[in-house]
Design a protein around this motif. Structure first.
Motif, PDB file in Angstrom:
ATOM      1  N   UNK A  99      21.973 116.491  53.681  1.00  0.00           N
ATOM      2  CA  UNK A  99      23.280 116.863  52.984  1.00  0.00           C
ATOM      3  C   UNK A  99      23.133 118.017  52.171  1.00  0.00           C
ATOM      4  N   UNK A 100      22.173 118.137  51.359  1.00  0.00           N
ATOM      5  CA  UNK A 100      21.728 119.042  50.197  1.00  0.00           C
ATOM      6  C   UNK A 100      21.429 120.443  50.963  1.00  0.00           C
ATOM      7  N   UNK A 135      32.550 128.306  43.647  1.00  0.00           N
ATOM      8  CA  UNK A 135      31.336 128.052  44.462  1.00  0.00           C
ATOM      9  C   UNK A 135      30.082 127.953  43.712  1.00  0.00           C
ATOM     10  N   UNK A 136      29.992 128.774  42.690  1.00  0.00           N
ATOM     11  CA  UNK A 136      28.994 128.654  41.741  1.00  0.00           C
ATOM     12  C   UNK A 136      28.906 127.305  40.994  1.00  0.00           C
ATOM     13  N   UNK A 137      30.063 126.959  40.846  1.00  0.00           N
ATOM     14  CA  UNK A 137      30.231 125.436  39.943  1.00  0.00           C
ATOM     15  C   UNK A 137      29.745 124.397  40.985  1.00  0.00           C
ATOM     16  N   UNK A 138      30.025 124.761  42.204  1.00  0.00           N
ATOM     17  CA  UNK A 138      29.600 123.674  43.397  1.00  0.00           C
ATOM     18  C   UNK A 138      28.127 123.640  43.451  1.00  0.00           C
ATOM     19  N   UNK A 139      27.392 124.920  43.427  1.00  0.00           N
ATOM     20  CA  UNK A 139      26.095 124.737  43.428  1.00  0.00           C
ATOM     21  C   UNK A 139      25.466 124.082  42.234  1.00  0.00           C
ATOM     22  N   UNK A 140      26.066 124.224  41.085  1.00  0.00           N
ATOM     23  CA  UNK A 140      25.564 123.624  40.015  1.00  0.00           C
ATOM     24  C   UNK A 140      25.737 121.930  39.927  1.00  0.00           C
ATOM     25  N   UNK A 141      26.744 121.679  40.494  1.00  0.00           N
ATOM     26  CA  UNK A 141      27.044 120.302  40.674  1.00  0.00           C
ATOM     27  C   UNK A 141      26.015 119.702  41.973  1.00  0.00           C
ATOM     28  N   UNK A 142      25.687 120.495  42.683  1.00  0.00           N
ATOM     29  CA  UNK A 142      24.748 119.957  43.919  1.00  0.00           C
ATOM     30  C   UNK A 142      23.428 119.924  43.198  1.00  0.00           C
ATOM     31  N   UNK A 143      22.851 120.816  42.536  1.00  0.00           N
ATOM     32  CA  UNK A 143      21.529 120.804  41.948  1.00  0.00           C
ATOM     33  C   UNK A 143      21.581 120.107  40.647  1.00  0.00           C
ATOM     34  N   UNK A 144      22.395 120.130  39.816  1.00  0.00           N
ATOM     35  CA  UNK A 144      22.365 119.518  38.498  1.00  0.00           C
ATOM     36  C   UNK A 144      21.165 119.434  37.800  1.00  0.00           C
ATOM     37  N   UNK A 145      20.720 120.890  37.372  1.00  0.00           N
ATOM     38  CA  UNK A 145      19.747 121.164  36.793  1.00  0.00           C
ATOM     39  C   UNK A 145      19.712 120.440  35.186  1.00  0.00           C
ATOM     40  N   UNK A 146      18.524 119.894  34.673  1.00  0.00           N
ATOM     41  CA  UNK A 146      18.718 119.100  33.568  1.00  0.00           C
ATOM     42  C   UNK A 146      18.802 117.458  33.601  1.00  0.00           C
ATOM     43  N   UNK A 147      19.528 117.314  34.874  1.00  0.00           N
ATOM     44  CA  UNK A 147      19.708 115.804  35.004  1.00  0.00           C
ATOM     45  C   UNK A 147      18.899 115.401  36.166  1.00  0.00           C
ATOM     46  N   UNK A 266      27.466 113.523  44.268  1.00  0.00           N
ATOM     47  CA  UNK A 266      27.591 114.866  43.648  1.00  0.00           C
ATOM     48  C   UNK A 266      27.452 116.020  44.723  1.00  0.00           C
ATOM     49  N   UNK A 267      26.519 115.377  45.765  1.00  0.00           N
ATOM     50  CA  UNK A 267      26.418 116.551  46.550  1.00  0.00           C
ATOM     51  C   UNK A 267      27.457 116.915  47.338  1.00  0.00           C
ATOM     52  N   UNK A 268      28.269 115.798  47.916  1.00  0.00           N
ATOM     53  CA  UNK A 268      29.421 115.674  48.714  1.00  0.00           C
ATOM     54  C   UNK A 268      30.532 116.678  47.728  1.00  0.00           C
ATOM     55  N   UNK A 269      30.807 116.103  46.450  1.00  0.00           N
ATOM     56  CA  UNK A 269      31.725 116.942  45.479  1.00  0.00           C
ATOM     57  C   UNK A 269      31.190 118.682  45.726  1.00  0.00           C
ATOM     58  N   UNK A 270      30.196 118.741  45.146  1.00  0.00           N
ATOM     59  CA  UNK A 270      29.699 120.131  45.006  1.00  0.00           C
ATOM     60  C   UNK A 270      29.734 121.048  46.308  1.00  0.00           C
ATOM     61  N   UNK A 271      29.424 120.312  47.658  1.00  0.00           N
ATOM     62  CA  UNK A 271      29.501 121.264  48.789  1.00  0.00           C
ATOM     63  C   UNK A 271      30.867 121.187  49.316  1.00  0.00           C
ATOM     64  N   UNK A 272      31.885 120.168  48.957  1.00  0.00           N
ATOM     65  CA  UNK A 272      33.127 120.580  49.186  1.00  0.00           C
ATOM     66  C   UNK A 272      33.642 121.663  48.225  1.00  0.00           C
TER      67      UNK A 272
END
Length: 310
Positions: A99-100, A135-147, A266-272
């Protein structure tokens, strides 16, 4: 290209795009299975070797392409860039959930849009900029750096999308003088050549099982390309593009049921979000180009980022 009158079958176009998505997800799953028994670079090389068989119908386009110094340079440069993308993609497929991989690959058209503005002088309107930010926000949600940990597989997938974007920008330049079918066919040849030294460095005798899987992978990839071409002929890209969202759903289900990967909402949300941005840009391009006769590009012709990435 197809004329507007030829693109009046939305349900047919959506069906073929659905079939293309199934082919690509099936191919991804097989690559993931293969990653446990073969080096990703060797697998990428053999996949392209087997894929050369499917170039036989395009031999006339290959023979008719003038091999000028400029064309050879562009073919070679694109082959190297695309080969890097393929190696990174095969590596990422064996390291992170399906999915990622699928969600992050949606960024490729965004990179194409940015690159066209930076290097080809295309206008970047406010609406497109807003879509890119989404789209960039979506990538940040998928990766969630720091979390959570951002693994080498995630970095490889970011590199994959970026390199593919560069590949399609070169294609966008090349189709001005070369038939799109020849651009696609030459890509397979030059990627295979570019992968040879890397494959030799990691070469191990493959098993018959692995070779069989790679033949099926090449078949799925070719089928996906063909189905997507049929989709683009039947309906506008703005109609068929949203159907690619189903790839994320199938990849999530396949990862959960077959590879025991957890479902990450979060991957689904970011990918969407990423796909929504891509679909908006595609829709805007369709509106702006309506009624205009423009040469085919990676986003508007016989080759698209989703179509020839593998």
């Amino acid at each position: 290209m197809t004329s507007p009158n030829d693109q009046q079958r939305p349900l047919v176009g959506m069906f073929w795009m659905l079939s293309a998505g199934l082919s690509f997800v099936g191919m991804n799953a097989l690559v993931k299975v293969l990653g446990t028994s073969m080096d990703p670079i060797q697998a990428a090389f053999l996949r392209y070797v087997f894929g050369l068989v499917f170039l036989i119908p395009a031999w006339r386009a290959l023979i008719g392409t003038p091999l000028s110094t400029r064309n050879l340079t562009l073919f070679g440069l694109r082959g190297v860039i695309h080969a890097i993308a393929v190696m990174l993609w095969f590596y990422a497929m064996t390291r992170i959930p399906l999915a990622e991989v699928t969600a992050m690959n949606y960024m490729t058209p965004i990179y194409v849009t940015l690159g066209a503005a930076l290097f080809l002088g295309e206008r970047l309107a406010v609406r497109r900029i807003a879509a890119i930010v989404v789209a960039i926000v979506g990538v940040v949600i998928v990766l969630r750096p720091g979390f959570r940990e951002v693994s080498p597989g995630h970095l490889a997938m970011l590199g994959t999308a970026l390199a593919l974007g560069g590949s399609y920008l070169l294609a966008k330049v090349m189709v001005r003088d070369i038939r799109p079918s020849a651009v696609v066919a030459h890509l397979s040849i030059w990627v295979t050549i570019a992968l040879i030294p890397f494959a030799v460095a990691v070469w191990q005798p493959p098993s018959m099982r692995d070779l069989g899987i790679l033949v099926v992978v090449a078949s799925f990839a070719t089928a996906g390309h063909y189905f997507m071409t049929l989709a683009l002929q039947a309906a506008p890209v703005a109609v068929t593009q949203p159907v690619t969202f189903l790839q994320l759903i199938w990849a999530t289900l396949l990862g959960t049921l077959v590879f025991h990967e957890g479902v990450d909402i979060w991957v689904v949300v970011g990918g969407s979000l990423i796909l929504a941005a891509v679909s908006f840009i595609t829709w805007r391009e369709a509106i702006l180009s309506k009624g205009k006769a423009t040469p085919p590009t990676p986003l508007q012709g016989s080759e698209t980022p989703a179509q020839s990435r593998y």
